[in-house]
Design a protein around this motif. Sequence first.
Motif, PDB file in Angstrom:
ATOM      1  N   PHE A 153      52.970  57.946  14.447  1.00 28.34           N
ATOM      2  CA  PHE A 153      53.546  56.710  14.458  1.00 28.34           C
ATOM      3  C   PHE A 153      52.871  55.879  13.694  1.00 28.34           C
ATOM      4  CE2 PHE A 153      49.420  57.531  16.637  1.00 28.34           C
ATOM      5  CZ  PHE A 153      49.430  55.777  16.338  1.00 28.34           C
ATOM      6  N   THR A 154      54.474  54.690  13.997  1.00 27.20           N
ATOM      7  CA  THR A 154      53.251  53.400  13.073  1.00 27.20           C
ATOM      8  C   THR A 154      53.830  52.771  13.617  1.00 27.20           C
ATOM      9  OG1 THR A 154      56.394  52.396  12.732  1.00 27.20           O
ATOM     10  CG2 THR A 154      55.245  54.153  11.498  1.00 27.20           C
ATOM     11  N   VAL A 155      52.612  51.255  13.266  1.00 24.89           N
ATOM     12  CA  VAL A 155      52.166  49.776  13.319  1.00 24.89           C
ATOM     13  C   VAL A 155      52.524  49.185  12.748  1.00 24.89           C
ATOM     14  CG1 VAL A 155      50.507  48.627  14.935  1.00 24.89           C
ATOM     15  CG2 VAL A 155      51.659  51.398  16.360  1.00 24.89           C
ATOM     16  N   GLY A 156      53.625  47.853  13.284  1.00 30.20           N
ATOM     17  CA  GLY A 156      53.365  47.156  12.088  1.00 30.20           C
ATOM     18  C   GLY A 156      52.786  45.557  13.439  1.00 30.20           C
ATOM     19  N   SER A 157      54.223  44.807  13.865  1.00 38.33           N
ATOM     20  CA  SER A 157      54.527  43.663  14.875  1.00 38.33           C
ATOM     21  C   SER A 157      53.597  43.752  15.370  1.00 38.33           C
ATOM     22  CB  SER A 157      55.923  43.784  14.769  1.00 38.33           C
ATOM     23  OG  SER A 157      56.456  43.744  13.999  1.00 38.33           O
ATOM     24  N   ALA A 158      52.465  44.874  15.858  1.00 40.68           N
ATOM     25  CA  ALA A 158      52.064  44.473  17.149  1.00 40.68           C
ATOM     26  C   ALA A 158      50.664  44.301  16.549  1.00 40.68           C
ATOM     27  CB  ALA A 158      52.126  45.781  18.396  1.00 40.68           C
ATOM     28  N   ALA A 159      49.897  44.697  15.546  1.00 43.43           N
ATOM     29  CA  ALA A 159      49.316  44.389  14.676  1.00 43.43           C
ATOM     30  C   ALA A 159      49.392  42.908  14.531  1.00 43.43           C
ATOM     31  CB  ALA A 159      48.300  45.696  13.954  1.00 43.43           C
ATOM     32  N   PHE A 209      48.433  44.717  20.405  1.00 43.02           N
ATOM     33  CA  PHE A 209      48.335  45.973  20.983  1.00 43.02           C
ATOM     34  C   PHE A 209      46.304  45.752  21.850  1.00 43.02           C
ATOM     35  CE2 PHE A 209      45.680  49.978  20.420  1.00 43.02           C
ATOM     36  CZ  PHE A 209      46.464  50.799  20.625  1.00 43.02           C
ATOM     37  N   ALA A 210      45.851  44.656  20.965  1.00 43.74           N
ATOM     38  CA  ALA A 210      44.492  44.481  21.583  1.00 43.74           C
ATOM     39  C   ALA A 210      44.423  43.155  21.927  1.00 43.74           C
ATOM     40  CB  ALA A 210      43.283  45.047  20.862  1.00 43.74           C
ATOM     41  N   PRO A 211      44.671  42.289  22.935  1.00 42.47           N
ATOM     42  CA  PRO A 211      44.714  40.732  22.963  1.00 42.47           C
ATOM     43  C   PRO A 211      43.519  40.187  22.390  1.00 42.47           C
ATOM     44  CG  PRO A 211      45.698  41.775  24.451  1.00 42.47           C
ATOM     45  CD  PRO A 211      44.855  42.309  23.812  1.00 42.47           C
ATOM     46  N   GLY A 212      43.045  39.021  21.084  1.00 43.87           N
ATOM     47  CA  GLY A 212      42.812  38.557  21.031  1.00 43.87           C
ATOM     48  C   GLY A 212      41.383  38.939  20.259  1.00 43.87           C
ATOM     49  N   GLU A 213      41.864  40.020  20.006  1.00 43.18           N
ATOM     50  CA  GLU A 213      41.109  39.977  17.943  1.00 43.18           C
ATOM     51  C   GLU A 213      41.475  39.952  17.281  1.00 43.18           C
ATOM     52  OE1 GLU A 213      38.521  42.603  17.136  1.00 43.18           O
ATOM     53  OE2 GLU A 213      38.051  42.724  20.546  1.00 43.18           O
ATOM     54  N   THR A 214      41.125  39.992  16.091  1.00 43.20           N
ATOM     55  CA  THR A 214      41.770  39.466  14.553  1.00 43.20           C
ATOM     56  C   THR A 214      42.855  41.121  14.592  1.00 43.20           C
ATOM     57  OG1 THR A 214      39.617  40.929  13.775  1.00 43.20           O
ATOM     58  CG2 THR A 214      39.268  38.360  13.699  1.00 43.20           C
ATOM     59  N   LEU A 215      42.948  41.228  13.016  1.00 45.45           N
ATOM     60  CA  LEU A 215      43.777  42.246  12.341  1.00 45.45           C
ATOM     61  C   LEU A 215      42.909  43.267  12.404  1.00 45.45           C
ATOM     62  CD1 LEU A 215      46.471  43.539  11.273  1.00 45.45           C
ATOM     63  CD2 LEU A 215      46.097  42.433   9.102  1.00 45.45           C
ATOM     64  N   THR A 216      41.873  43.081  11.919  1.00 43.24           N
ATOM     65  CA  THR A 216      40.850  44.075  11.499  1.00 43.24           C
ATOM     66  C   THR A 216      40.497  44.851  12.769  1.00 43.24           C
ATOM     67  OG1 THR A 216      39.909  43.414   9.595  1.00 43.24           O
ATOM     68  CG2 THR A 216      38.809  44.627  10.992  1.00 43.24           C
ATOM     69  N   GLY A 217      40.440  43.667  13.868  1.00 43.52           N
ATOM     70  CA  GLY A 217      40.309  44.427  15.321  1.00 43.52           C
ATOM     71  C   GLY A 217      41.342  45.440  15.907  1.00 43.52           C
ATOM     72  N   GLN A 218      42.785  45.024  15.401  1.00 42.67           N
ATOM     73  CA  GLN A 218      43.136  45.386  16.360  1.00 42.67           C
ATOM     74  C   GLN A 218      43.933  46.837  15.985  1.00 42.67           C
ATOM     75  OE1 GLN A 218      46.051  44.084  18.418  1.00 42.67           O
ATOM     76  NE2 GLN A 218      44.715  42.099  18.240  1.00 42.67           N
ATOM     77  N   LEU A 219      44.107  46.600  14.436  1.00 45.08           N
ATOM     78  CA  LEU A 219      43.807  48.436  13.184  1.00 45.08           C
ATOM     79  C   LEU A 219      42.464  48.966  13.896  1.00 45.08           C
ATOM     80  CD1 LEU A 219      44.443  46.939  10.021  1.00 45.08           C
ATOM     81  CD2 LEU A 219      46.146  47.980  11.879  1.00 45.08           C
ATOM     82  N   LYS A 220      41.719  48.580  14.154  1.00 42.63           N
ATOM     83  CA  LYS A 220      40.465  49.992  15.233  1.00 42.63           C
ATOM     84  C   LYS A 220      40.439  50.084  16.566  1.00 42.63           C
ATOM     85  CE  LYS A 220      36.242  46.838  12.689  1.00 42.63           C
ATOM     86  NZ  LYS A 220      34.619  46.341  12.437  1.00 42.63           N
ATOM     87  N   ALA A 221      41.444  49.381  17.101  1.00 42.23           N
ATOM     88  CA  ALA A 221      41.457  49.685  18.758  1.00 42.23           C
ATOM     89  C   ALA A 221      42.551  51.241  18.549  1.00 42.23           C
ATOM     90  CB  ALA A 221      42.166  48.630  19.179  1.00 42.23           C
ATOM     91  N   ILE A 222      43.676  50.593  17.552  1.00 40.01           N
ATOM     92  CA  ILE A 222      44.195  51.412  17.475  1.00 40.01           C
ATOM     93  C   ILE A 222      43.989  52.805  17.399  1.00 40.01           C
ATOM     94  CG2 ILE A 222      46.921  52.510  16.388  1.00 40.01           C
ATOM     95  CD1 ILE A 222      47.368  49.228  15.767  1.00 40.01           C
ATOM     96  N   LEU A 223      43.361  52.632  16.708  1.00 43.46           N
ATOM     97  CA  LEU A 223      42.708  54.064  15.133  1.00 43.46           C
ATOM     98  C   LEU A 223      41.526  54.572  16.508  1.00 43.46           C
ATOM     99  CD1 LEU A 223      41.076  52.911  11.521  1.00 43.46           C
ATOM    100  CD2 LEU A 223      42.784  54.842  12.205  1.00 43.46           C
ATOM    101  N   SER A 224      40.943  54.254  17.495  1.00 42.85           N
ATOM    102  CA  SER A 224      40.276  54.775  18.463  1.00 42.85           C
ATOM    103  C   SER A 224      41.243  55.738  19.093  1.00 42.85           C
ATOM    104  CB  SER A 224      39.533  53.429  19.290  1.00 42.85           C
ATOM    105  OG  SER A 224      40.647  52.832  20.240  1.00 42.85           O
ATOM    106  N   CYS A 225      42.339  55.563  18.984  1.00 42.15           N
ATOM    107  CA  CYS A 225      43.384  56.438  20.089  1.00 42.15           C
ATOM    108  C   CYS A 225      43.692  57.393  19.454  1.00 42.15           C
ATOM    109  CB  CYS A 225      44.713  55.263  20.151  1.00 42.15           C
ATOM    110  SG  CYS A 225      44.056  54.074  21.388  1.00 42.15           S
ATOM    111  N   VAL A 226      43.303  57.110  17.583  1.00 47.16           N
ATOM    112  CA  VAL A 226      43.668  58.995  17.648  1.00 47.16           C
ATOM    113  C   VAL A 226      42.696  59.753  16.764  1.00 47.16           C
ATOM    114  CG1 VAL A 226      46.318  57.983  16.774  1.00 47.16           C
ATOM    115  CG2 VAL A 226      43.907  57.658  15.252  1.00 47.16           C
TER     116      VAL A 226
END
Length: 220
Positions: free
Chosen positions: A192-198, A203-220
């Motif tokens: 799956f792709t993620v762009g805008s949500a990050a 995807f992870a409200p209140g997080e930086t871009l790096t935090g967003q990506l870490k949250a997505i990685l934790s799902c896979v």
Amino acid sequence: MDFIFMLTRQDRTVPDCLAVLEEIVPLGLRHIGFKDVGVDAQTLHLLNQRIKALGAVSYLEVVATSPDTALHSARIGREIGVDRLLGGTQVAETLEILAGSKVDYYPFPGTPTGHPTQLGGDELQVEAHCAAFIAQGCAGVDLLAYRAFEADPLALVRAARRGVQGKTLICAGGVDSPARIAALREAGADGFTVGSAAFDGTFAPGETLTGQLKAILSCV
């Protein structure tokens, strides 16, 4: 299931894509992509070079809305040497452009329209398109599941899974929560792709871009 981070927002490559890429290097992302609009061809070339230098698989997703511009983007994808070309609907013509290259092609099944792209079409159409694309020699498909407006997104994923059989099913657009990632996995998606949500922080409200990506990685 593979997470493909798209350096894009609202279906356009972000202007500071090269700087963002350097920012996220420590995360070790293995799949990184961009769109055919938003920056010039030279920037796309540099971006692709850098992604591959990091050891990641590079993706160019075609969102051009006219046949001529879509095929032009396919030519750019071949010229700059991306690993995987996503999107577009002119399958035979695109495969001809890519013939003899190492670029794998994943077209859009269904009826994509507009920009940002929305997806029309039902389960029968999507399944039939997927089967036909694989028969033509495509490596898989790029399904805009959560952009669908005429069918249930997950029903389309299951239909696409039947159509592509053992080939790769990537889902793009609207993947903005852990629940949606889990649902795509259950329905049979391979990536799956993620762009805008990050970039928008949804995807992870209140997080930086790096935090967003870490949250997505934790799902896979």
